[in-house]
Design a protein around this motif. Structure first.
Motif, PDB file in Angstrom:
ATOM      1  N   LYS A  41     -14.539  -8.273   2.031  1.00  0.00           N
ATOM      2  CA  LYS A  41     -13.934  -7.907   0.744  1.00  0.00           C
ATOM      3  C   LYS A  41     -14.799  -6.880   0.017  1.00  0.00           C
ATOM      4  CE  LYS A  41     -11.568 -12.303   0.135  1.00  0.00           C
ATOM      5  NZ  LYS A  41     -11.508 -13.559  -0.630  1.00  0.00           N
ATOM      6  N   GLN A  42     -16.131  -7.067   0.070  1.00  0.00           N
ATOM      7  CA  GLN A  42     -17.037  -6.115  -0.575  1.00  0.00           C
ATOM      8  C   GLN A  42     -16.896  -4.726   0.035  1.00  0.00           C
ATOM      9  OE1 GLN A  42     -20.773  -8.123   0.004  1.00  0.00           O
ATOM     10  NE2 GLN A  42     -20.744  -8.998  -2.059  1.00  0.00           N
ATOM     11  N   LEU A  43     -16.865  -4.664   1.367  1.00  0.00           N
ATOM     12  CA  LEU A  43     -16.699  -3.367   2.026  1.00  0.00           C
ATOM     13  C   LEU A  43     -15.388  -2.712   1.621  1.00  0.00           C
ATOM     14  CD1 LEU A  43     -17.974  -4.053   5.667  1.00  0.00           C
ATOM     15  CD2 LEU A  43     -19.162  -2.849   3.816  1.00  0.00           C
ATOM     16  N   ASN A  44     -14.332  -3.501   1.571  1.00  0.00           N
ATOM     17  CA  ASN A  44     -13.034  -2.972   1.165  1.00  0.00           C
ATOM     18  C   ASN A  44     -13.087  -2.425  -0.266  1.00  0.00           C
ATOM     19  OD1 ASN A  44     -10.242  -2.567   1.976  1.00  0.00           O
ATOM     20  ND2 ASN A  44      -9.782  -3.969   0.288  1.00  0.00           N
ATOM     21  N   ASN A  45     -13.736  -3.160  -1.158  1.00  0.00           N
ATOM     22  CA  ASN A  45     -13.859  -2.713  -2.548  1.00  0.00           C
ATOM     23  C   ASN A  45     -14.634  -1.407  -2.655  1.00  0.00           C
ATOM     24  OD1 ASN A  45     -12.451  -4.978  -3.389  1.00  0.00           O
ATOM     25  ND2 ASN A  45     -14.270  -6.108  -4.005  1.00  0.00           N
ATOM     26  N   ILE A  46     -15.713  -1.291  -1.894  1.00  0.00           N
ATOM     27  CA  ILE A  46     -16.514  -0.061  -1.916  1.00  0.00           C
ATOM     28  C   ILE A  46     -15.674   1.117  -1.465  1.00  0.00           C
ATOM     29  CG2 ILE A  46     -18.430   1.150  -0.788  1.00  0.00           C
ATOM     30  CD1 ILE A  46     -19.845  -1.638  -0.698  1.00  0.00           C
ATOM     31  N   LEU A  47     -14.996   0.961  -0.340  1.00  0.00           N
ATOM     32  CA  LEU A  47     -14.222   2.073   0.210  1.00  0.00           C
ATOM     33  C   LEU A  47     -12.981   2.389  -0.621  1.00  0.00           C
ATOM     34  CD1 LEU A  47     -14.676   1.319   4.001  1.00  0.00           C
ATOM     35  CD2 LEU A  47     -15.752   3.139   2.654  1.00  0.00           C
ATOM     36  N   ALA A  48     -12.466   1.412  -1.346  1.00  0.00           N
ATOM     37  CA  ALA A  48     -11.337   1.682  -2.246  1.00  0.00           C
ATOM     38  C   ALA A  48     -11.794   2.530  -3.433  1.00  0.00           C
ATOM     39  CB  ALA A  48     -10.728   0.371  -2.740  1.00  0.00           C
ATOM     40  N   GLU A  49     -12.971   2.264  -3.921  1.00  0.00           N
ATOM     41  CA  GLU A  49     -13.503   2.978  -5.095  1.00  0.00           C
ATOM     42  C   GLU A  49     -14.142   4.310  -4.717  1.00  0.00           C
ATOM     43  OE1 GLU A  49     -14.028   3.639  -9.023  1.00  0.00           O
ATOM     44  OE2 GLU A  49     -13.019   1.886  -8.178  1.00  0.00           O
ATOM     45  N   ALA A  50     -14.829   4.330  -3.582  1.00  0.00           N
ATOM     46  CA  ALA A  50     -15.547   5.534  -3.145  1.00  0.00           C
ATOM     47  C   ALA A  50     -15.308   5.721  -1.641  1.00  0.00           C
ATOM     48  CB  ALA A  50     -17.038   5.388  -3.453  1.00  0.00           C
ATOM     49  N   PRO A  51     -14.137   6.240  -1.269  1.00  0.00           N
ATOM     50  CA  PRO A  51     -13.737   6.303   0.134  1.00  0.00           C
ATOM     51  C   PRO A  51     -14.621   7.161   1.036  1.00  0.00           C
ATOM     52  CG  PRO A  51     -12.132   7.412  -1.272  1.00  0.00           C
ATOM     53  CD  PRO A  51     -13.110   6.750  -2.172  1.00  0.00           C
ATOM     54  N   ASP A  52     -15.405   8.057   0.472  1.00  0.00           N
ATOM     55  CA  ASP A  52     -16.276   8.909   1.284  1.00  0.00           C
ATOM     56  C   ASP A  52     -17.646   8.286   1.542  1.00  0.00           C
ATOM     57  OD1 ASP A  52     -14.309  10.842   1.468  1.00  0.00           O
ATOM     58  OD2 ASP A  52     -14.992  11.898  -0.326  1.00  0.00           O
ATOM     59  N   THR A  53     -17.841   7.058   1.098  1.00  0.00           N
ATOM     60  CA  THR A  53     -19.136   6.402   1.259  1.00  0.00           C
ATOM     61  C   THR A  53     -19.455   6.204   2.740  1.00  0.00           C
ATOM     62  OG1 THR A  53     -18.847   5.235  -0.838  1.00  0.00           O
ATOM     63  CG2 THR A  53     -20.466   4.327   0.686  1.00  0.00           C
ATOM     64  N   LYS A  54     -20.679   6.575   3.111  1.00  0.00           N
ATOM     65  CA  LYS A  54     -21.170   6.311   4.465  1.00  0.00           C
ATOM     66  C   LYS A  54     -21.795   4.921   4.452  1.00  0.00           C
ATOM     67  CE  LYS A  54     -22.261  11.019   5.829  1.00  0.00           C
ATOM     68  NZ  LYS A  54     -23.305  11.880   6.402  1.00  0.00           N
ATOM     69  N   GLN A  75     -13.189 -10.106  13.369  1.00  0.00           N
ATOM     70  CA  GLN A  75     -13.139  -8.963  14.292  1.00  0.00           C
ATOM     71  C   GLN A  75     -12.065  -7.953  13.938  1.00  0.00           C
ATOM     72  OE1 GLN A  75     -13.527  -9.599  18.599  1.00  0.00           O
ATOM     73  NE2 GLN A  75     -13.866 -11.762  18.103  1.00  0.00           N
ATOM     74  N   ASP A  76     -10.892  -8.419  13.544  1.00  0.00           N
ATOM     75  CA  ASP A  76      -9.797  -7.497  13.209  1.00  0.00           C
ATOM     76  C   ASP A  76     -10.177  -6.614  12.021  1.00  0.00           C
ATOM     77  OD1 ASP A  76      -9.728  -9.839  11.606  1.00  0.00           O
ATOM     78  OD2 ASP A  76      -7.594  -9.567  11.170  1.00  0.00           O
ATOM     79  N   LYS A  77     -10.811  -7.202  11.027  1.00  0.00           N
ATOM     80  CA  LYS A  77     -11.233  -6.433   9.851  1.00  0.00           C
ATOM     81  C   LYS A  77     -12.342  -5.446  10.218  1.00  0.00           C
ATOM     82  CE  LYS A  77      -9.913  -9.677   6.237  1.00  0.00           C
ATOM     83  NZ  LYS A  77      -9.172 -10.706   6.860  1.00  0.00           N
ATOM     84  N   ILE A  78     -13.284  -5.895  11.031  1.00  0.00           N
ATOM     85  CA  ILE A  78     -14.364  -5.006  11.462  1.00  0.00           C
ATOM     86  C   ILE A  78     -13.796  -3.813  12.221  1.00  0.00           C
ATOM     87  CG2 ILE A  78     -16.376  -4.809  12.984  1.00  0.00           C
ATOM     88  CD1 ILE A  78     -17.058  -7.707  12.197  1.00  0.00           C
ATOM     89  N   SER A  79     -12.854  -4.051  13.103  1.00  0.00           N
ATOM     90  CA  SER A  79     -12.227  -2.956  13.860  1.00  0.00           C
ATOM     91  C   SER A  79     -11.602  -1.926  12.923  1.00  0.00           C
ATOM     92  CB  SER A  79     -11.172  -3.500  14.818  1.00  0.00           C
ATOM     93  OG  SER A  79     -11.779  -4.269  15.825  1.00  0.00           O
ATOM     94  N   LYS A  80     -10.945  -2.404  11.878  1.00  0.00           N
ATOM     95  CA  LYS A  80     -10.336  -1.487  10.910  1.00  0.00           C
ATOM     96  C   LYS A  80     -11.402  -0.698  10.151  1.00  0.00           C
ATOM     97  CE  LYS A  80      -6.092  -4.099  10.458  1.00  0.00           C
ATOM     98  NZ  LYS A  80      -5.312  -5.036   9.686  1.00  0.00           N
ATOM     99  N   PHE A  81     -12.505  -1.354   9.804  1.00  0.00           N
ATOM    100  CA  PHE A  81     -13.595  -0.640   9.127  1.00  0.00           C
ATOM    101  C   PHE A  81     -14.231   0.390  10.063  1.00  0.00           C
ATOM    102  CE2 PHE A  81     -13.789  -4.381   6.158  1.00  0.00           C
ATOM    103  CZ  PHE A  81     -13.408  -3.670   5.032  1.00  0.00           C
ATOM    104  N   MET A  82     -14.364   0.035  11.325  1.00  0.00           N
ATOM    105  CA  MET A  82     -14.912   0.988  12.299  1.00  0.00           C
ATOM    106  C   MET A  82     -14.033   2.227  12.384  1.00  0.00           C
ATOM    107  SD  MET A  82     -16.204  -1.428  15.404  1.00  0.00           S
ATOM    108  CE  MET A  82     -17.791  -2.231  15.407  1.00  0.00           C
ATOM    109  N   GLU A  83     -12.714   2.029  12.352  1.00  0.00           N
ATOM    110  CA  GLU A  83     -11.781   3.163  12.376  1.00  0.00           C
ATOM    111  C   GLU A  83     -11.963   4.052  11.156  1.00  0.00           C
ATOM    112  OE1 GLU A  83      -7.830   1.551  12.770  1.00  0.00           O
ATOM    113  OE2 GLU A  83      -8.277   0.682  14.736  1.00  0.00           O
TER     114      GLU A  83
END
Length: 134
Positions: A41-54, A75-83
């Protein structure tokens, strides 16, 4: 005139620095599955607010469970984050110490010889450090 040009150059430089994406290295050292779910959820929140974050997630010690294809519950969520460009990194020292072979790690994960050194290296290059989990 020189002062105006110098001030203009400085202002442009500061503006360019502010426009750069954030760079965050996370340290994950827990096998707690509720912490893993919360971290997604934290990763999703970061990328929603700042999508260019490395983002790089360094998994070592018990945290290696996050990216183990035989035990991870996210695993399914990690795969999506990897994409989306999030890098999940396995510590080879942990793998050796716990006798975990690479076939037990998610296919698109990366590897580092030593998780702590990877984190220190990223910090020395200006990456922000955050310890993930509870």
């Amino acid at each position: 005139m020189k002062k105006i040009l110098l001030l203009l150059a400085f202002t442009l430089q500061v503006g360019m620095l502010a426009a750069q994406p954030y760079k965050i290295v996370f340290q994950l050292v827990t096998a707690d599955t509720s912490a893993h779910k919360s971290f997604m959820k934290q990763l999703n929140n970061i990328l929603a607010e700042a999508p260019d974050t490395k983002i790089q997630v360094v998994c070592h010690g018990p945290g290696i469970a996050l990216i183990r294809n035989d035990v991870s519950i996210v695993q399914d969520k990690i795969s999506k984050f990897m994409e989306r460009g999030v890098d999940f990194t396995a510590c080879e020292n942990t793998m050796k110490g716990r006798k975990i072979s690479k076939d037990k790690i998610m296919v698109k994960a990366t590897y580092t010889p030593a998780g702590i050194i990877e984190i220190v290296d990223k910090q020395s290059k200006g990456w922000a450090y955050i310890k993930a989990g509870y």
